[in-house]
Motif scaffolding. Structure first.
Motif, PDB file in Angstrom:
ATOM      1  N   TYR A  67       0.837  -1.201   0.000  1.00  0.00           N
ATOM      2  CA  TYR A  67       0.000   0.000   0.000  1.00  0.00           C
ATOM      3  C   TYR A  67       0.873   1.253   0.000  1.00  0.00           C
ATOM      4  N   THR A  68       0.285   2.361  -0.379  1.00  0.00           N
ATOM      5  CA  THR A  68       1.012   3.631  -0.421  1.00  0.00           C
ATOM      6  C   THR A  68       0.928   4.349   0.915  1.00  0.00           C
ATOM      7  N   PHE A  69       1.769   5.360   1.067  1.00  0.00           N
ATOM      8  CA  PHE A  69       1.744   6.202   2.257  1.00  0.00           C
ATOM      9  C   PHE A  69       0.344   6.765   2.492  1.00  0.00           C
ATOM     10  N   GLU A  70      -0.273   7.268   1.423  1.00  0.00           N
ATOM     11  CA  GLU A  70      -1.597   7.884   1.559  1.00  0.00           C
ATOM     12  C   GLU A  70      -2.646   6.872   2.006  1.00  0.00           C
ATOM     13  N   GLU A  71      -2.575   5.661   1.482  1.00  0.00           N
ATOM     14  CA  GLU A  71      -3.553   4.633   1.859  1.00  0.00           C
ATOM     15  C   GLU A  71      -3.434   4.267   3.334  1.00  0.00           C
ATOM     16  N   VAL A  72      -2.199   4.111   3.821  1.00  0.00           N
ATOM     17  CA  VAL A  72      -2.013   3.717   5.217  1.00  0.00           C
ATOM     18  C   VAL A  72      -2.341   4.878   6.156  1.00  0.00           C
ATOM     19  N   ALA A  73      -2.071   6.104   5.734  1.00  0.00           N
ATOM     20  CA  ALA A  73      -2.479   7.268   6.527  1.00  0.00           C
ATOM     21  C   ALA A  73      -3.998   7.279   6.673  1.00  0.00           C
ATOM     22  N   TYR A  74      -4.696   7.017   5.574  1.00  0.00           N
ATOM     23  CA  TYR A  74      -6.166   6.968   5.625  1.00  0.00           C
ATOM     24  C   TYR A  74      -6.628   5.896   6.607  1.00  0.00           C
TER      25      TYR A  74
ATOM     26  N   LEU B  98      19.936   8.398  -0.088  1.00  0.00           N
ATOM     27  CA  LEU B  98      19.283   9.621  -0.548  1.00  0.00           C
ATOM     28  C   LEU B  98      20.181  10.843  -0.404  1.00  0.00           C
ATOM     29  N   ASN B  99      21.350  10.645   0.195  1.00  0.00           N
ATOM     30  CA  ASN B  99      22.298  11.732   0.418  1.00  0.00           C
ATOM     31  C   ASN B  99      21.703  12.835   1.298  1.00  0.00           C
ATOM     32  N   LEU B 100      20.893  12.420   2.276  1.00  0.00           N
ATOM     33  CA  LEU B 100      20.306  13.372   3.212  1.00  0.00           C
ATOM     34  C   LEU B 100      21.224  13.535   4.417  1.00  0.00           C
ATOM     35  N   ASN B 101      21.463  14.766   4.811  1.00  0.00           N
ATOM     36  CA  ASN B 101      22.300  15.039   5.972  1.00  0.00           C
ATOM     37  C   ASN B 101      21.645  14.497   7.237  1.00  0.00           C
ATOM     38  N   PRO B 102      22.446  14.103   8.242  1.00  0.00           N
ATOM     39  CA  PRO B 102      21.887  13.552   9.480  1.00  0.00           C
ATOM     40  C   PRO B 102      20.853  14.455  10.155  1.00  0.00           C
ATOM     41  N   GLU B 103      20.999  15.778  10.025  1.00  0.00           N
ATOM     42  CA  GLU B 103      20.047  16.668  10.688  1.00  0.00           C
ATOM     43  C   GLU B 103      18.645  16.591  10.077  1.00  0.00           C
ATOM     44  N   LEU B 104      18.526  15.925   8.918  1.00  0.00           N
ATOM     45  CA  LEU B 104      17.212  15.760   8.293  1.00  0.00           C
ATOM     46  C   LEU B 104      16.499  14.498   8.759  1.00  0.00           C
ATOM     47  N   PHE B 105      17.210  13.619   9.487  1.00  0.00           N
ATOM     48  CA  PHE B 105      16.594  12.336   9.844  1.00  0.00           C
ATOM     49  C   PHE B 105      15.390  12.510  10.761  1.00  0.00           C
ATOM     50  N   THR B 106      15.580  13.181  11.900  1.00  0.00           N
ATOM     51  CA  THR B 106      14.464  13.313  12.847  1.00  0.00           C
ATOM     52  C   THR B 106      13.313  14.122  12.268  1.00  0.00           C
ATOM     53  N   PRO B 107      13.565  15.217  11.537  1.00  0.00           N
ATOM     54  CA  PRO B 107      12.449  15.895  10.876  1.00  0.00           C
ATOM     55  C   PRO B 107      11.703  14.992   9.886  1.00  0.00           C
ATOM     56  N   THR B 108      12.448  14.145   9.155  1.00  0.00           N
ATOM     57  CA  THR B 108      11.794  13.231   8.213  1.00  0.00           C
ATOM     58  C   THR B 108      10.964  12.202   8.967  1.00  0.00           C
ATOM     59  N   PHE B 109      11.493  11.714  10.075  1.00  0.00           N
ATOM     60  CA  PHE B 109      10.754  10.819  10.968  1.00  0.00           C
ATOM     61  C   PHE B 109       9.464  11.511  11.435  1.00  0.00           C
ATOM     62  N   THR B 110       9.569  12.785  11.759  1.00  0.00           N
ATOM     63  CA  THR B 110       8.420  13.571  12.209  1.00  0.00           C
ATOM     64  C   THR B 110       7.371  13.685  11.109  1.00  0.00           C
ATOM     65  N   ALA B 111       7.819  13.840   9.856  1.00  0.00           N
ATOM     66  CA  ALA B 111       6.894  13.941   8.731  1.00  0.00           C
ATOM     67  C   ALA B 111       6.063  12.673   8.569  1.00  0.00           C
ATOM     68  N   SER B 112       6.570  11.570   9.097  1.00  0.00           N
ATOM     69  CA  SER B 112       5.834  10.316   9.107  1.00  0.00           C
ATOM     70  C   SER B 112       4.959  10.190  10.357  1.00  0.00           C
ATOM     71  N   ARG B 113       5.565  10.368  11.520  1.00  0.00           N
ATOM     72  CA  ARG B 113       4.867  10.119  12.792  1.00  0.00           C
ATOM     73  C   ARG B 113       3.715  11.086  13.047  1.00  0.00           C
ATOM     74  N   ILE B 114       3.652  12.199  12.309  1.00  0.00           N
ATOM     75  CA  ILE B 114       2.517  13.123  12.438  1.00  0.00           C
ATOM     76  C   ILE B 114       1.195  12.385  12.226  1.00  0.00           C
TER      77      ILE B 114
ATOM     78  N   TYR C  73       9.857   3.038   4.399  1.00  0.00           N
ATOM     79  CA  TYR C  73      10.314   3.437   5.732  1.00  0.00           C
ATOM     80  C   TYR C  73       9.281   4.320   6.425  1.00  0.00           C
ATOM     81  N   LEU C  74       8.757   5.306   5.718  1.00  0.00           N
ATOM     82  CA  LEU C  74       7.798   6.227   6.335  1.00  0.00           C
ATOM     83  C   LEU C  74       6.509   5.512   6.737  1.00  0.00           C
ATOM     84  N   ILE C  75       6.057   4.567   5.928  1.00  0.00           N
ATOM     85  CA  ILE C  75       4.864   3.798   6.294  1.00  0.00           C
ATOM     86  C   ILE C  75       5.103   3.040   7.599  1.00  0.00           C
ATOM     87  N   LEU C  76       6.293   2.487   7.742  1.00  0.00           N
ATOM     88  CA  LEU C  76       6.612   1.669   8.912  1.00  0.00           C
ATOM     89  C   LEU C  76       6.867   2.496  10.168  1.00  0.00           C
TER      90      LEU C  76
END
Length: 362
Positions: A40-47, A318-334, A172-175
């Protein structure tokens, strides 16, 4: 003191998720999270987490459109973010910006799913806008033709992401959408229990997520992968670390006493994407070697990869800096936070635990 930190205390009844740490299961609204993550997609699991059931075609189209139309930041919000000190960490920026959002909408008790959708939609845009502003490059406007996860990566880089990267991050974000009564979710429910608004509840949760004991970046795992990549010999690096008695970052979990189901699901997705990214392939190879050596050095301890291990590999790919990890986690856990806020408001009772006084009486 018994139950220090409320460990073992049941603080609420919930229909949102269930964690079986002994057997390695994570359940979202009755569904096995590792099964739905690959199908399933992120949107489906959010729903699913918000409404309690998987969306039909019309419901899914509606949610996607609601997320798309709420992605754009107001000029006032951009000004607020721009005026914040450049030294302010990204989680503090998120906390401040989300708090300010209460001035741009009708946020009052009881909370609504529409409010949850709005907050979910703007968090990726806040992260990307702040990142690019600090880099001194033009911000990237959201695109309505991209999914929630694709658009997040696009706004960060200005380029449409590779399929493998978008798929890995989405899994990852779904999980990580939801994980029971963790510290930040508890903070959100406590705030909501006072009949405060959903913005205040999410602001409380972000402040809690910011703490290194909860939402800390997997810098140790990234350092391990970097070291192995440089040495080009995973077994040698890992064996030397275990010989020195060092902890192997990304292995073992305080809740899961067996395999972390989220790590299993991520590994399955990365196997599907095998050969499309060197860092993701490296992570799978390191896992196999590390588990063999951990059994040799710490027999019977059942130390397996946790979700942080593969999260680090994905962030590296993804070449994302470490300081983006927790904010990205937050974008999921919201998603999980707002689902719990909605549940708390339905039949609400204010949280009022007691404390045990151990001081003097004069």
């Amino acid at each position: 003191m018994e139950h220090k930190g409320l460990k073992g205390i049941v603080a609420a009844e919930t229909r949102i998720s269930h964690i079986d740490g002994e057997n390695g299961h994570l359940i979202y609204r009755g569904y096995d999270a590792k099964e739905i993550a690959g199908n399933y997609t992120f949107e489906e699991v959010a729903y699913l987490l918000w409404y309690g059931h998987m969306p039909n075609k019309e419901e899914l189209l509606w949610l996607k459109e609601e997320l798309r139309k709420n992605r754009v930041l107001s000029e006032e919000m951009k000004t607020i973010i721009t005026l914040l000190p450049s030294s302010m960490d990204l989680m503090s920026v998120l906390r401040t910006a989300i708090s300010a959002e209460s001035g741009y909408g009708e946020y009052h008790f009881p909370p609504t799913i529409s409010q949850a959708i709005k907050l979910t939609a703007i968090i990726p845009t806040i992260i990307a806008f702040r990142k690019r502003t600090l880099e001194g490059v033009a911000d990237v406007s959201p695109r309505s033709d991209l999914s929630h996860v694709e658009n997040y990566l696009y706004m960060l880089t200005g380029e449409v992401p590779q399929f493998a990267h978008a798929q890995a991050l989405e899994t990852y974000l779904i999980l990580t959408l939801e994980h029971g009564m963790n510290a930040s979710t508890f903070s959100a429910r406590v705030t909501a229990s006072t009949e405060s608004d959903i913005v205040s509840a999410v602001t409380s949760a972000i402040g809690t997520m910011k703490g290194p004991l909860h939402g800390g970046a997997p810098s140790g795992v990234i350092e391990l992968l970097d070291e192995i990549s440089l040495a080009n010999n995973a077994e040698k690096v890992i064996r030397e670390k275990l010989d020195r008695g060092e902890k192997l970052m990304g292995f073992g979990h305080r809740v899961y006493k067996t395999h972390d189901p989220r790590a299993i699901a991520l590994k399955a997705k990365l196997k599907e994407l095998g050969g499309q990214d060197d860092w993701l392939d490296l992570a799978m190879n390191v896992e196999n070697i590390a588990i063999t050596l951990l059994e040799e050095f710490k027999s019977g301890r059942s130390l397996y990869t946790n979700v942080e291990f593969y999260a680090a590999a994905i962030m590296k790919a993804l070449n994302l800096n470490p300081e983006l990890f927790t904010p990205t986690f937050t974008a999921s856990r919201i998603i999980g936070w707002t689902a719990h806020v909605l549940e708390q408001a339905d039949g609400n009772t204010i949280y009022r635990p007691e404390s045990n006084y151990i001081g003097e009486i004069h």
